[in-house]
Scaffold this motif. Structure first.
Motif: not given
Length: 164
Positions: A65-78
């Motif tokens: 549930t969380l990992l895809p969302i956290v990955e998006n934070c990295i990929r699209h955020g930082i």
């Protein structure tokens, strides 16, 4: 150290893959392992903050549930942003529902791009589908653009009698 963290992450993901649901505590553990690896990559540019209600940790949620969302934070955020970014993990239990929020202070998302993020073929679309499979129409996943930058994904699901 990074290799050890990667090994722990792979092991935890393999264990989670054996079931359809897992404890929210395990979801946060996997997300934190992933973020620690990324912190090795981005150094001081990546900050992590969490506020997790201990009552939520024993709740059952769909695996990954969380990992895809956290990955998006990295990929699209930082990855595409040249400033420091903070990833914030929050979980609270209120009355009969749990609220999980994953947000970042990164580049952010354009409002008209939100639909593509929750398409059925995306990682977050799969999270939404898994939440609906477990909790039916009582689970909600929303994405919002934050000002001046950043994105927040909120998940709300019922605390069921068999979910504690």
């Amino acid at each position: 150290r990074t290799v050890e963290q990667l090994a722990m992450l792979i092991r935890a993901m393999a264990e989670m893959n054996l079931s359809n649901t897992t404890l929210l505590n395990e979801e946060f553990r996997v997300a934190e392992l992933y973020l620690q690896i990324e912190q090795g990559r981005f150094g001081d540019r990546l900050k992590i903050r969490k506020s997790i209600d201990a009552l939520c940790l024993e709740l059952q949620v769909p695996c990954f549930t969380l990992l895809p969302i956290v990955e998006n934070c990295i990929r699209h955020g930082i990855e595409v942003f040249d400033k420091d970014v903070e990833v914030i993990l929050n979980a609270t239990c209120r009355e009969d529902k749990a609220i999980i929020e994953v947000s970042d202070t990164g580049r952010g998302i354009e409002t008209n791009d939100i639909d593509s993020l929750i398409s059925p073929t995306s990682g977050i679309g799969q999270v939404r589908k898994n939440l609906e499979t477990v909790f039916g129409s009582n689970a909600h996943l929303t994405i919002e653009a934050l000002a001046p930058s950043g994105t927040r994904v909120s998940i709300v699901f019922p605390i069921l009698d068999n979910n504690v």
